[in-house]
Write an enzyme that holds these catalytic residues in place. Structure first.
Site, PDB file in Angstrom:
ATOM      1  CE1 TYR A 278      -4.417  -1.194   0.697  1.00  0.00           C
ATOM      2  CE2 TYR A 278      -3.115  -2.991   1.605  1.00  0.00           C
ATOM      3  CZ  TYR A 278      -4.317  -2.500   1.126  1.00  0.00           C
ATOM      4  OH  TYR A 278      -5.420  -3.316   1.096  1.00  0.00           O
TER       5      TYR A 278
ATOM      6  CE1 TYR B 139      -2.477  -6.417   3.760  1.00  0.00           C
ATOM      7  CE2 TYR B 139      -3.300  -6.223   1.518  1.00  0.00           C
ATOM      8  CZ  TYR B 139      -3.464  -6.047   2.882  1.00  0.00           C
ATOM      9  OH  TYR B 139      -4.625  -5.509   3.343  1.00  0.00           O
TER      10      TYR B 139
ATOM     11  NE  ARG C 133      -7.111  -9.924   4.818  1.00  0.00           N
ATOM     12  CZ  ARG C 133      -8.059  -9.089   4.334  1.00  0.00           C
ATOM     13  NH1 ARG C 133      -7.899  -7.798   4.410  1.00  0.00           N
ATOM     14  NH2 ARG C 133      -9.176  -9.559   3.797  1.00  0.00           N
TER      15      ARG C 133
ATOM     16  CG  HIS D 182      -8.425  -7.119   0.008  1.00  0.00           C
ATOM     17  ND1 HIS D 182      -7.333  -7.752   0.561  1.00  0.00           N
ATOM     18  CD2 HIS D 182      -8.462  -5.883   0.563  1.00  0.00           C
ATOM     19  CE1 HIS D 182      -6.743  -6.937   1.431  1.00  0.00           C
ATOM     20  NE2 HIS D 182      -7.397  -5.795   1.447  1.00  0.00           N
TER      21      HIS D 182
ATOM     22  CG  HIS E 145      -9.935  -1.863   1.295  1.00  0.00           C
ATOM     23  ND1 HIS E 145     -10.276  -2.324   2.534  1.00  0.00           N
ATOM     24  CD2 HIS E 145      -8.635  -2.205   1.127  1.00  0.00           C
ATOM     25  CE1 HIS E 145      -9.242  -2.917   3.102  1.00  0.00           C
ATOM     26  NE2 HIS E 145      -8.226  -2.859   2.260  1.00  0.00           N
TER      27      HIS E 145
END
Lengths: 194, 255
Positions: free
Chosen positions: B123, B162, B172, B175, B177
């Site tokens: 991120y 990640y 995770r 995905h 959000h």
């Protein structure tokens, strides 16, 4: 036709570049007559500040009108849209600058701000409300406030708390534990739970 | 005779996976939403209310929602691959679908926001310590308004999986959000869209916090070859249904 809803998932820790926007807490610009600050701290069950929460506020204007006006994300400095979005800071604190809402015509509830709380570790957002202590009569008649035990109703009441620019109010959010904020399961007026 | 393989001790992931299976035996929440106190996702322990929610009729205010419009969203906000001077690395994808209320009515002209990791699973956020490369050409945030059919459409890069620190070796699934508004404040939704066939689903406490299998399926996009753009990008379809009492449809005489 009744469709099944898409389930909620946590906002996670990394929403900072996706959701907050410049001026998110400035429902009105600095220097607006009658502007108040609404501020507070979000805390967890151990009383520790929550530095990665996101709060949204939705409210009527001082005249009790609910704006149906675009321009919350890119504010033009003169339109009241009634929407704020702020992340908590490293200390779990937030602040917005707004005007106190007036009574909404036909509403059984006393003037309030609708609030949504999101956070890492919170799998489904929480709804709550901010009420103001000066509406003594309307608060006494409010169907939610009047149905709650006094100490729980108190968690929904903003506490007058001056700031350098004028009047301010404190509204803390306690996710869990002593003084836990009242969180709401909002249903349609007919009472139908779907 | 070959020697027996060395016995592998139980890992933290094994414990979490067991806890996920155990939690799935409890009846799911109304609407398939996660229980806020979900032990396998450890951060929920101190962040979920201990008192039950107080049932209250939505106020007139809560039966309305903020309005967003053309002044809030630029056309390029929906293309996450053009927010820099160069092309981001990774698999270019189109993600599109409709936002509906529970009665199947499209949610028109309403805000849809997305944010995600880059193709390496990193991120663009100071707090992300995953030692995977940042992409100077990818931030990972986007916005658009739904059209008259309730449809949204984003062009982006397929995010990577990640690691996170819920437990040792926790990962995770990939995905995106999503943040959505309806026509009523009560319909607000923040969720995550997943990609079909991910091997990490059963190991992930956040995906698995939705314990009902049918509800889990509603979080997974569908590969759609008709959405795929030849010579350019793979396509995924994902419809979103907003929960909660919706606004009363406006009286046609008043519109």
């Amino acid at each position: 036709m009744t469709l099944d809803p898409s389930p909620s998932q946590t906002v996670g820790p990394f929403f900072a570049f996706g959701l907050p926007f410049d001026g998110g807490g400035d429902v009105v610009p600095p220097g607006t007559a009658g502007a108040i600050s609404l501020h507070g701290t979000v805390r967890d069950g151990a009383g520790a500040p929550v530095p990665d929460a996101l709060l949204e506020f939705w409210q009527a204007g001082p005249d009790g009108r609910i704006a149906a006006r675009a321009g919350s994300l890119v504010r033009d400095g003169r339109s009241f849209t009634g929407f704020a979005r702020v992340p908590t800071d490293r200390s779990g604190d937030y602040v917005i600058r707004t005007l106190r809402p007036g009574p909404v015509a036909g509403s059984a509830e006393a003037p309030h701000l609708a609030v949504t709380v999101f956070a890492r570790g919170l799998l489904h957002h929480l709804f709550t409300r901010v009420y103001f202590p000066n509406h003594t009569e309307a608060n006494a008649a409010d169907p939610l406030l009047s149905a709650l035990p006094e100490e729980r109703a108190a968690t929904l009441m903003a506490i007058p708390d001056g700031w350098f620019g004028g009047p301010g109010y404190r509204f803390d959010v306690r996710l869990q534990g002593p003084g836990e904020t009242v969180f709401l399961d909002l249903i349609s007026e007919a009472g139908a739970v779907r | 005779m070959s020697p027996a393989p060395p016995e592998r001790g139980r890992s933290e992931q094994d414990e979490v996976t067991d806890a996920i299976r155990e939690a799935a035996l409890v009846a799911p929440q109304r609407g398939g939403h996660p229980d806020r106190a979900y032990a396998p996702y450890r951060s929920t322990a101190l962040r979920s209310p201990s008192q039950p929610l107080v049932v209250a009729p939505a106020s007139l205010l809560e039966q309305t929602a903020p309005v967003f419009g053309a002044k809030d969203v630029a056309a390029t906000d929906a293309d996450l691959t053009v927010h820099s001077t160069g092309e981001p690395l990774g698999e270019r994808i189109v993600v599109t679908g409709r936002v509906l209320d529970r009665d199947g009515r499209p949610v028109r002209n309403q805000l849809v926001e997305v944010w995600q990791a880059n193709a390496s699973g990193r991120y663009a956020h100071d707090g992300d310590r995953h030692p995977a490369p940042l992409d100077p050409h990818f931030t990972g945030g986007g916005r658009c308004l739904t059209d008259d059919d309730g449809r949204y459409r984003f062009v982006t890069i397929k995010p990577g999986a990640y690691p996170w620190r819920n437990h040792h070796n926790a990962w995770r699934p990939a995905h995106i959000h999503f943040s959505l508004f309806g026509t009523a404040f009560t319909q607000r939704l923040v969720t995550q869209m997943y990609f079909p066939g991910d091997q990490l689903f059963a190991l992930d406490p956040i995906f698995s916090s939705v314990t009902d299998e049918k509800a889990q399926q509603r979080l997974i996009a569908r590969y759609d070859h008709d959405t795929t753009v030849a010579e350019w990008a793979l396509g995924y379809q994902w419809d979103i249904v907003l929960d909660g009492p919706g606004a009363t449809p406006p009286d046609p005489d008043e519109v």
